[in-house]
Design a protein around this motif. Structure first.
Motif, PDB file in Angstrom:
ATOM      1  N   ASN A  95       0.813  -1.229   0.000  1.00  0.00           N
ATOM      2  CA  ASN A  95       0.000   0.000   0.000  1.00  0.00           C
ATOM      3  C   ASN A  95       0.841   1.271   0.000  1.00  0.00           C
ATOM      4  O   ASN A  95       0.687   2.125   0.864  1.00  0.00           O
ATOM      5  CB  ASN A  95      -0.936   0.031   1.215  1.00  0.00           C
ATOM      6  CG  ASN A  95      -1.864  -1.160   1.229  1.00  0.00           C
ATOM      7  OD1 ASN A  95      -2.147  -1.721   0.188  1.00  0.00           O
ATOM      8  ND2 ASN A  95      -2.312  -1.551   2.393  1.00  0.00           N
ATOM      9  N   SER A  96       1.746   1.380  -0.935  1.00  0.00           N
ATOM     10  CA  SER A  96       2.631   2.550  -1.085  1.00  0.00           C
ATOM     11  C   SER A  96       3.480   2.845   0.152  1.00  0.00           C
ATOM     12  O   SER A  96       3.868   3.975   0.410  1.00  0.00           O
ATOM     13  CB  SER A  96       1.863   3.797  -1.545  1.00  0.00           C
ATOM     14  OG  SER A  96       1.010   4.273  -0.534  1.00  0.00           O
ATOM     15  N   HIS A  97       3.758   1.809   0.930  1.00  0.00           N
ATOM     16  CA  HIS A  97       4.716   1.901   2.038  1.00  0.00           C
ATOM     17  C   HIS A  97       5.793   0.836   1.868  1.00  0.00           C
ATOM     18  O   HIS A  97       5.508  -0.263   1.401  1.00  0.00           O
ATOM     19  CB  HIS A  97       4.033   1.675   3.394  1.00  0.00           C
ATOM     20  CG  HIS A  97       3.133   2.792   3.811  1.00  0.00           C
ATOM     21  ND1 HIS A  97       1.846   2.916   3.334  1.00  0.00           N
ATOM     22  CD2 HIS A  97       3.333   3.841   4.652  1.00  0.00           C
ATOM     23  CE1 HIS A  97       1.281   3.995   3.864  1.00  0.00           C
ATOM     24  NE2 HIS A  97       2.159   4.580   4.667  1.00  0.00           N
ATOM     25  N   ILE A  98       6.998   1.177   2.263  1.00  0.00           N
ATOM     26  CA  ILE A  98       8.082   0.191   2.344  1.00  0.00           C
ATOM     27  C   ILE A  98       8.407   0.002   3.817  1.00  0.00           C
ATOM     28  O   ILE A  98       8.609   0.979   4.548  1.00  0.00           O
ATOM     29  CB  ILE A  98       9.345   0.682   1.609  1.00  0.00           C
ATOM     30  CG1 ILE A  98       9.123   0.719   0.105  1.00  0.00           C
ATOM     31  CG2 ILE A  98      10.540  -0.223   1.925  1.00  0.00           C
ATOM     32  CD1 ILE A  98      10.274   1.353  -0.669  1.00  0.00           C
ATOM     33  N   VAL A  99       8.438  -1.244   4.257  1.00  0.00           N
ATOM     34  CA  VAL A  99       8.894  -1.550   5.616  1.00  0.00           C
ATOM     35  C   VAL A  99      10.137  -2.420   5.482  1.00  0.00           C
ATOM     36  O   VAL A  99      10.103  -3.472   4.843  1.00  0.00           O
ATOM     37  CB  VAL A  99       7.813  -2.283   6.437  1.00  0.00           C
ATOM     38  CG1 VAL A  99       8.358  -2.699   7.794  1.00  0.00           C
ATOM     39  CG2 VAL A  99       6.590  -1.390   6.625  1.00  0.00           C
ATOM     40  N   SER A 100      11.242  -1.950   6.065  1.00  0.00           N
ATOM     41  CA  SER A 100      12.513  -2.673   5.916  1.00  0.00           C
ATOM     42  C   SER A 100      13.105  -3.022   7.270  1.00  0.00           C
ATOM     43  O   SER A 100      12.920  -2.305   8.258  1.00  0.00           O
ATOM     44  CB  SER A 100      13.510  -1.830   5.123  1.00  0.00           C
ATOM     45  OG  SER A 100      13.741  -0.590   5.780  1.00  0.00           O
ATOM     46  N   GLY A 101      13.819  -4.140   7.294  1.00  0.00           N
ATOM     47  CA  GLY A 101      14.574  -4.553   8.479  1.00  0.00           C
ATOM     48  C   GLY A 101      16.041  -4.598   8.117  1.00  0.00           C
ATOM     49  O   GLY A 101      16.410  -5.026   7.020  1.00  0.00           O
ATOM     50  N   GLY A 102      16.904  -4.146   9.029  1.00  0.00           N
ATOM     51  CA  GLY A 102      18.322  -4.051   8.697  1.00  0.00           C
ATOM     52  C   GLY A 102      19.240  -4.768   9.653  1.00  0.00           C
ATOM     53  O   GLY A 102      18.837  -5.206  10.745  1.00  0.00           O
ATOM     54  N   GLY A 103      20.502  -4.843   9.237  1.00  0.00           N
ATOM     55  CA  GLY A 103      21.543  -5.429  10.070  1.00  0.00           C
ATOM     56  C   GLY A 103      21.810  -4.635  11.334  1.00  0.00           C
ATOM     57  O   GLY A 103      22.448  -5.126  12.266  1.00  0.00           O
ATOM     58  N   ASP A 104      21.298  -3.392  11.371  1.00  0.00           N
ATOM     59  CA  ASP A 104      21.476  -2.549  12.552  1.00  0.00           C
ATOM     60  C   ASP A 104      20.409  -2.803  13.618  1.00  0.00           C
ATOM     61  O   ASP A 104      20.375  -2.122  14.653  1.00  0.00           O
ATOM     62  CB  ASP A 104      21.461  -1.065  12.159  1.00  0.00           C
ATOM     63  CG  ASP A 104      20.231  -0.679  11.323  1.00  0.00           C
ATOM     64  OD1 ASP A 104      19.306  -1.513  11.197  1.00  0.00           O
ATOM     65  OD2 ASP A 104      20.197   0.452  10.805  1.00  0.00           O
ATOM     66  N   GLY A 105      19.498  -3.778  13.374  1.00  0.00           N
ATOM     67  CA  GLY A 105      18.448  -4.085  14.346  1.00  0.00           C
ATOM     68  C   GLY A 105      17.245  -3.168  14.262  1.00  0.00           C
ATOM     69  O   GLY A 105      16.308  -3.296  15.043  1.00  0.00           O
ATOM     70  N   ASN A 106      17.261  -2.241  13.301  1.00  0.00           N
ATOM     71  CA  ASN A 106      16.168  -1.281  13.179  1.00  0.00           C
ATOM     72  C   ASN A 106      15.149  -1.702  12.123  1.00  0.00           C
ATOM     73  O   ASN A 106      15.470  -2.427  11.181  1.00  0.00           O
ATOM     74  CB  ASN A 106      16.705   0.108  12.795  1.00  0.00           C
ATOM     75  CG  ASN A 106      17.532   0.726  13.902  1.00  0.00           C
ATOM     76  OD1 ASN A 106      17.253   0.524  15.084  1.00  0.00           O
ATOM     77  ND2 ASN A 106      18.558   1.475  13.535  1.00  0.00           N
ATOM     78  N   ILE A 107      13.923  -1.186  12.310  1.00  0.00           N
ATOM     79  CA  ILE A 107      12.885  -1.280  11.285  1.00  0.00           C
ATOM     80  C   ILE A 107      12.581   0.147  10.843  1.00  0.00           C
ATOM     81  O   ILE A 107      12.503   1.055  11.672  1.00  0.00           O
ATOM     82  CB  ILE A 107      11.615  -1.961  11.836  1.00  0.00           C
ATOM     83  CG1 ILE A 107      11.866  -3.458  12.061  1.00  0.00           C
ATOM     84  CG2 ILE A 107      10.433  -1.762  10.889  1.00  0.00           C
ATOM     85  CD1 ILE A 107      10.715  -4.190  12.720  1.00  0.00           C
ATOM     86  N   ILE A 108      12.446   0.332   9.517  1.00  0.00           N
ATOM     87  CA  ILE A 108      12.104   1.658   8.993  1.00  0.00           C
ATOM     88  C   ILE A 108      10.857   1.547   8.125  1.00  0.00           C
ATOM     89  O   ILE A 108      10.724   0.622   7.318  1.00  0.00           O
ATOM     90  CB  ILE A 108      13.268   2.261   8.165  1.00  0.00           C
ATOM     91  CG1 ILE A 108      14.527   2.406   9.025  1.00  0.00           C
ATOM     92  CG2 ILE A 108      12.866   3.622   7.600  1.00  0.00           C
ATOM     93  CD1 ILE A 108      15.717   3.023   8.305  1.00  0.00           C
ATOM     94  N   LEU A 109       9.936   2.487   8.344  1.00  0.00           N
ATOM     95  CA  LEU A 109       8.745   2.621   7.510  1.00  0.00           C
ATOM     96  C   LEU A 109       8.913   3.850   6.629  1.00  0.00           C
ATOM     97  O   LEU A 109       9.127   4.958   7.125  1.00  0.00           O
ATOM     98  CB  LEU A 109       7.505   2.782   8.407  1.00  0.00           C
ATOM     99  CG  LEU A 109       6.219   3.273   7.738  1.00  0.00           C
ATOM    100  CD1 LEU A 109       5.622   2.189   6.858  1.00  0.00           C
ATOM    101  CD2 LEU A 109       5.198   3.729   8.768  1.00  0.00           C
ATOM    102  N   HIS A 110       8.868   3.656   5.319  1.00  0.00           N
ATOM    103  CA  HIS A 110       8.946   4.766   4.356  1.00  0.00           C
ATOM    104  C   HIS A 110       7.615   4.891   3.638  1.00  0.00           C
ATOM    105  O   HIS A 110       7.018   3.885   3.249  1.00  0.00           O
ATOM    106  CB  HIS A 110       9.996   4.493   3.268  1.00  0.00           C
ATOM    107  CG  HIS A 110      11.405   4.523   3.742  1.00  0.00           C
ATOM    108  ND1 HIS A 110      12.078   5.685   4.018  1.00  0.00           N
ATOM    109  CD2 HIS A 110      12.279   3.510   3.981  1.00  0.00           C
ATOM    110  CE1 HIS A 110      13.315   5.394   4.402  1.00  0.00           C
ATOM    111  NE2 HIS A 110      13.461   4.088   4.383  1.00  0.00           N
ATOM    112  N   LYS A 111       7.171   6.108   3.444  1.00  0.00           N
ATOM    113  CA  LYS A 111       6.054   6.350   2.529  1.00  0.00           C
ATOM    114  C   LYS A 111       6.678   6.566   1.160  1.00  0.00           C
ATOM    115  O   LYS A 111       7.582   7.385   1.011  1.00  0.00           O
ATOM    116  CB  LYS A 111       5.269   7.569   2.969  1.00  0.00           C
ATOM    117  CG  LYS A 111       3.812   7.463   2.648  1.00  0.00           C
ATOM    118  CD  LYS A 111       2.998   8.532   3.325  1.00  0.00           C
ATOM    119  CE  LYS A 111       1.544   8.254   2.964  1.00  0.00           C
ATOM    120  NZ  LYS A 111       0.616   8.822   3.864  1.00  0.00           N
ATOM    121  N   ILE A 112       6.231   5.821   0.138  1.00  0.00           N
ATOM    122  CA  ILE A 112       6.897   5.880  -1.167  1.00  0.00           C
ATOM    123  C   ILE A 112       6.774   7.266  -1.794  1.00  0.00           C
ATOM    124  O   ILE A 112       7.730   7.805  -2.319  1.00  0.00           O
ATOM    125  CB  ILE A 112       6.332   4.796  -2.105  1.00  0.00           C
ATOM    126  CG1 ILE A 112       6.814   3.427  -1.641  1.00  0.00           C
ATOM    127  CG2 ILE A 112       6.773   5.028  -3.536  1.00  0.00           C
ATOM    128  CD1 ILE A 112       6.224   2.271  -2.377  1.00  0.00           C
TER     129      ILE A 112
END
Length: 332
Positions: A95-112
């Motif tokens: 739904n026009s969002h990106i949710v990413s998980g990283g090696g830094d232990g963080n989750i980021i939600l981006h609005k495209i």
């Protein structure tokens, strides 16, 4: 397939079946240095959404516009989504969002479309996998937990549940009914690598399968419907589960013929399955009605790379390897 003339559709369908396609390496990037004691190599992930292909490279996610004439993609990204301090491990596009998980232990939600993004600390170690549906994110980590997070207004980044999995979580997916989620784990500390949890209470609902060998970790899972699920991993099998008929035994399984671990899997939710192997960039096409592999494509030589992620449309298949993105064009 809408908009494609029937004659063209028949031709494309025959091309898939017979493995007739045009191959192209559309993007190349530097693969990080690999040493026997480090895991500092790029493990790209991607998502398709009609007009764009989203690809993670190191700590960024880049959006590439697909060429309208079907000749691959434009070489320069239209947008870059950043914020992680270490490599992006997995991300989803919903739904026009990106949710990413990283090696830094963080989750980021981006609005495209826009500059809005939210970052929160999620796990003590790298976030190996994420999924996002209905205002909820599930994440799995090397720290041997799976977590459920709220992304609803006023509660963004609030942890609702923590599940102790006793094992590194390699893959995760929320059921289309939004009532449960499945975790694919390393199968080292716990004997069942595939478990389904209640999304609201985080209670264990069921384990899928029995008698898995130690180390038979599940690297990718894919829901076709709320009750039909595909899994693949280190033990070289693709398994097709129907939760309505049995949780102990899968309804079908296919073995990778060269005994390679399977890193990724996708289906068209009909008869076709595509899988990516751990050696020589091997992509295989399978027909659920047959026991043997339909077609295979070797995309990397002489250096061997796993296929870390693959996606396909009705006419193209995209495969991300350690240092390149390959496209198979079945309109040729």
């Amino acid at each position: 397939a809408a908009g494609i003339p029937v004659k063209e559709r028949v031709k494309v369908s025959q091309n898939w079946r017979h493995g007739r396609c045009r191959r192209e390496t559309v993007l190349k990037w530097k693969s990080k240095q690999v040493t026997p004691f480090s895991s500092t190599f790029l493990m790209p992930w991607m998502e398709l959404d009609g007009e764009y292909l989203y690809l993670s490279q190191a700590e960024n996610i880049q959006a590439y516009r697909l060429c309208p004439d079907g000749t691959g993609l434009q070489r320069h990204p239209q947008a870059i989504f950043s914020g992680h301090q270490e490599d992006v491990c997995r991300f989803v596009l919903v739904n026009s969002h990106i949710v990413s998980g990283g090696g830094d232990g963080n989750i980021i939600l981006h609005k495209i479309h826009g500059s809005y993004s939210v970052k929160f600390s999620a796990h003590e170690q790298e976030v190996n996998c994420v999924d996002f549906q209905g205002g909820l994110v599930v994440s799995g980590s090397r720290d041997r937990t799976a977590k459920v997070w709220s992304l609803s207004a006023g509660r963004v980044g609030q942890c609702l549940h923590t599940v102790q999995t006793e094992d590194r979580v390699w893959s995760i997916a929320i059921s289309p009914l939004l009532s449960s989620f499945v975790t694919g784990t390393a199968c080292c500390g716990h004997t069942s690598p595939l478990r389904i949890w209640d999304l609201e209470s985080s209670q264990l609902l069921t384990c899928l399968g029995t008698d898995f060998h130690r180390g038979a970790g599940v690297l990718d899972v894919f829901y076709e419907t709320p009750s039909l699920l595909l899994s693949c991993g280190y033990d070289t099998y693709i398994r097709y589960w129907d939760i309505r008929t049995s949780t102990r035994k899968c309804v079908q399984e296919w073995e990778e013929p060269h005994d390679s671990a399977l890193y990724c899997i996708r289906s068209d939710k009909n008869h076709m399955i595509a899988s990516g192997s751990s050696y020589y960039g091997v992509v295989r096409l399978w027909d659920k009605r047959q026991t043997r592999c339909l077609q295979s494509f070797h995309l990397s030589s002489p250096t061997s790379s796993p296929v870390y992620c693959l996606r396909f449309s009705t006419t193209h298949l995209y495969a991300a390897l350690a240092s390149a993105l390959h496209v198979l064009d079945f309109t040729a």
